[in-house]
Design a protein around this motif. Structure first.
Motif, mmCIF file in Angstrom:
data_model
loop_
_atom_site.group_PDB
_atom_site.id
_atom_site.type_symbol
_atom_site.label_atom_id
_atom_site.label_comp_id
_atom_site.label_asym_id
_atom_site.label_seq_id
_atom_site.Cartn_x
_atom_site.Cartn_y
_atom_site.Cartn_z
ATOM 1 N N PHE A 82 0.908 -1.060 -0.030
ATOM 2 C CA PHE A 82 -0.062 -0.071 -0.223
ATOM 3 C C PHE A 82 0.750 1.257 0.047
ATOM 4 O O PHE A 82 1.867 1.228 0.638
ATOM 5 C CB PHE A 82 -0.759 0.099 1.169
ATOM 6 N N PHE A 91 -2.997 0.531 -4.489
ATOM 7 C CA PHE A 91 -3.060 -0.775 -3.567
ATOM 8 C C PHE A 91 -3.742 -1.889 -4.721
ATOM 9 O O PHE A 91 -3.925 -1.326 -5.807
ATOM 10 C CB PHE A 91 -4.005 -0.647 -2.886
ATOM 11 N N LEU A 173 -1.131 -2.042 5.591
ATOM 12 C CA LEU A 173 -2.196 -1.272 5.062
ATOM 13 C C LEU A 173 -2.735 -0.519 6.219
ATOM 14 O O LEU A 173 -2.833 -0.866 7.336
ATOM 15 C CB LEU A 173 -3.446 -2.338 4.613
#
Length: 207
Positions: A82, A91, A173
């Motif tokens: 990410f 992403f 993330l």
């Protein structure tokens, strides 16, 4: 001897003409106001539909981020799952079937001067794959005044951390992504998207 029928005087004709002109002007103003109201209503409906469509797309795509590696940092060798700052976010998420064959694709959301666009690239083996017929970036919305991305990871005591304009932990993330958009008519409703799968990939703090 019969008397001649009396006609209208010049004053009466002028008065009737003035009344007719006033009635026509009133009718024209009413029709014009009704037309303007319809146009405003149609413009508002079109704007609401655009906001709904863009927000739904972003919520589904960001919320479905898979945490797959899409490239390795050439300098550090870190696996990127990410990457995001205030004007760009990358992403991996499934490509909607209506846009192609589906499957995991790198989503590259980019803010230009007055638009928000997304570019798709197939991901295999931790890297993007050059496709024979690469599609050009897809415009999501144009005529925008402002688009900003922000990211939030965990803070102290298990509470959400502060919103940050850049996500630095490329191997993890964020817990949430915030999207703020504004056009000439004003700001759109703020969009905050949770990433349910974030915990599976070692949620970072973004610092």
């Amino acid at each position: 001897m019969r008397r001649a029928a009396a006609g209208f005087t010049l004053l009466e004709l002028l008065l009737a003409t003035a009344l007719l002109a006033a009635a026509l002007a009133l009718a024209f103003a009413t029709v014009r106001a009704a037309g303007a109201t319809i146009e405003r209503g149609e413009a508002l409906a079109a704007r609401n539909e655009r906001m709904r469509a863009v927000s739904m797309f972003l919520r589904q795509r960001i919320g479905g981020a898979q945490g797959m590696v899409f490239e390795l940092d050439s300098a550090t060798g870190q696996a990127r799952r990410f990457q995001g700052d205030a004007r760009r976010m990358r992403f991996v998420s499934d490509l909607p079937d209506y846009l192609g064959r589906g499957g995991p694709h790198l989503h590259d959301l980019t803010v230009t001067d007055a638009s928000l666009q997304v570019d798709f690239r197939m991901v295999m083996g931790g890297q993007t794959v050059a496709e024979p017929r690469a599609r050009p970036p897809e415009p999501l919305a144009d005529g925008l005044r402002r688009v900003e991305f922000a990211y939030r990871g965990p803070g102290k005591d298990g509470m959400p951390g502060e919103w940050r304009a850049e996500w630095e932990d490329v191997q993890a993330l964020p817990l949430q992504v915030r999207v703020r958009i504004a056009d000439a008519a004003g700001p759109w409703p703020e969009l905050v998207v949770g990433l349910p799968i974030a915990a599976s990939y070692g949620v970072g703090s973004g610092r």
